[in-house]
Design an enzyme around this catalytic site. Structure first.
Site, PDB file in Angstrom:
ATOM      1  CG  ASP A 182      -2.301   0.616   0.874  1.00 38.28           C
ATOM      2  OD1 ASP A 182      -2.364   1.859   0.847  1.00 38.28           O
ATOM      3  OD2 ASP A 182      -3.281  -0.117   0.637  1.00 38.28           O
ATOM      4  CG  ASP A 291      -7.563   4.757  -2.328  1.00 36.82           C
ATOM      5  OD1 ASP A 291      -8.742   5.167  -2.378  1.00 36.82           O
ATOM      6  OD2 ASP A 291      -7.003   4.427  -1.274  1.00 36.82           O
ATOM      7  CG  ASP A 352      -9.952   3.673   4.701  1.00 40.69           C
ATOM      8  OD1 ASP A 352     -10.483   3.447   3.601  1.00 40.69           O
ATOM      9  OD2 ASP A 352      -8.787   4.123   4.818  1.00 40.69           O
TER      10      ASP A 352
END
Length: 499
Positions: A182, A291, A352
């Site tokens: 990530d 994202d 999230d």
């Protein structure tokens, strides 16, 4: 604009809405209640649609692509779009005395919409969602089981940390398919090919080692964004979405300050996006999480003014898909939802998850439930159950660890229950070394793939969300709530249905 009148007293109806993008709230409320409006403009930019934002007016509810009004007996009305490829379909329900006015505004090319009365809101909404998914050639491959670095290391991730967790996962026999790197490997937002000072290598050094351990390599990108300190921004300021003053337009606050979005109607930007997709595939990554995609869809001045916001967004994700190839597995996040159908394989369907139950100060005092928290993730992902017909849903990660977490055992079990109910991707981000026997057992359960479940009711509510499913029931509130049999269900908890 399409307009209908529902000759029904508003006080007897609930409204089910879905927000603009992954993090925007999806909710189930009494129609006469108030849809909360965020206090700050940056919250609207980063979590909602500035072109059709919540208004904060009692009895007025805005929704994107779909809208439902439900009576206590499960009957009611459902609205849906027949296509959303390059059009934003914007619904509003307005309580007015003894009736309800429903409007549907189209931003983009003309598309068909449906509004119908039904004896079964749940089934009709699912049918409309399936119809839209089919029309837009939805990609729904088999769900994957993913470990990602974010909730373990955040931006401090290193090459060694990725490999250490992959080795431990293999030693423990954990059934992950993908290990996903990530945010934090890159030098700056937009400078994806330059390594950060702390990463200890380059992102291209990781895939071969992960494959040797039996895992598919995955990587995170925010392909539409650029930091003002990045080389990308310095070299190509003319590539940015602009404001009316001609200057690059900030599209949110994160990474310590504002950031900018690429103008995806610019031919050079589209070529750059294709090259980026091809580059990370060349490094060996076949699982790509992209994202903060909403940036390409915000209002602004574009290179090609004839292209609308939805069309500009679609051009951007199609360009990235072309570069990555048809066989890449693409997970979208922070993305306009319906406009992504047919391009992405999976989609984050809520905010999230975080190792806290609720960020109450932001949610209550700032009117924004798009921030990271377990409560926000459950609230929204559960209320989008029908979207499994559009892509593989990604309700985000399980939190199975006790360390570095403020979640109670019932709260961790509630997240696990959400994963089971939603189906779709299974993900974890716990540092494997922190998991005790109890945590490992919970993680193994969370990695068991399931089929999407269906709600049994929209009138039974353990919070302002869809909470009662055939396989179990949730209480997302801060006080006990009755289950379908009238038994008390503890706050912040999930209970499997009796077999």
């Amino acid at each position: 604009m399409h307009k209908w009148t529902v000759n029904e007293a508003p006080a007897g109806l609930k409204v089910l809405i879905s927000g603009f993008q992954s993090w925007s709230e999806a909710e189930l409320h009494p129609l006469t209640a108030r849809q909360v409006a965020p206090a700050h403009h940056w919250q609207v930019e980063q979590g909602h649609d500035p072109g059709f934002a919540p208004g904060g007016e009692a009895g007025v509810w805005r929704s994107h692509t779909v809208l439902a009004l439900a009576r206590e007996d499960g009957s009611g009305w459902v609205g849906g779009a027949l296509d959303a490829t390059r059009t934003f379909v914007q619904w509003e329900a307005r309580a007015q005395g003894d009736h309800v006015t429903v409007t549907c505004r189209l931003e983009g090319p003309e598309v068909g919409v449906l509004w119908e009365e039904t004896p079964d809101v749940i089934a009709t909404l699912e049918a409309h969602a399936a119809q839209l998914g089919s029309a837009m050639h939805a990609r729904t491959p088999a769900p994957l089981r993913v470990w990602c670095s974010w909730y373990s290391y955040y931006r401090a991730v290193t090459l060694d940390a990725m490999l250490d967790n992959a080795r431990l996962a293999r030693e423990q026999g954990l059934d992950f398919d993908v290990f996903q790197l990530d945010d934090g490997f890159q030098a700056d937002l937009g400078d994806w090919e330059l390594p950060s000072a702390h990463f200890g290598g380059h992102a291209r050094d990781l895939p071969e080692r992960l494959r040797a351990l039996g895992f598919t390599p995955g990587i995170w990108l925010a392909p539409f964004l650029a930091s003002p300190t990045s080389q990308l921004f310095a070299q190509h300021p003319d590539w940015m979405l602009r404001g009316e003053d001609g200057q690059p337009l900030p599209v949110g606050q994160n990474w310590g300050g504002p950031y900018y979005a690429l103008d995806t109607t610019h031919p050079e930007v589209l070529a750059w996006l294709r090259n980026l997709g091809a580059t990370v595939r060349g490094w060996g990554y076949t699982y790509l999480k992209i994202d903060f995609l909403y940036g390409a869809s915000l209002p602004g001045v574009r290179h090609d003014p004839s292209v609308g916001r939805a069309g500009a967004y679609r051009m951007g994700i199609e360009a990235f898909r072309e570069g990555a190839g048809p066989d890449a597995f693409i997970l979208g996040c922070g993305a306009p939802l319906a406009q992504s159908i047919g391009v992405v394989d999976a989609m984050r369907t809520g905010p999230d998850v975080a190792p806290i139950w609720d960020e109450e100060s932001r949610r209550v005092w700032l009117g924004d439930a798009t921030g990271p928290s377990a409560r926000n993730a459950l609230h929204t992902a559960l209320s989008r159950w029908y979207q499994s017909a559009w892509y593989q849903p990604d309700p985000d990660v399980a939190i199975c660890r006790r360390e570095l977490s403020m979640l109670s055992t019932p709260e961790r079990e509630a997240i696990a229950g959400m994963l089971d109910v939603i189906g779709g991707l299974r993900a974890s981000s716990d540092p494997i070394a922190l998991l005790n026997d109890e945590g490992l057992e919970l993680l193994r359960r969370c990695l068991k793939v399931s089929t999407p479940d269906r709600p049994v009711s929209l009138s039974l509510r353990g919070g302002a969300a869809v909470t009662h499913f055939s396989r179990g029931e949730f209480n997302l509130t801060d006080r006990p709530a009755p289950d379908a049999q009238g038994r008390p269900l503890a706050p912040h908890s999930y209970r499997e249905a009796q077999k």
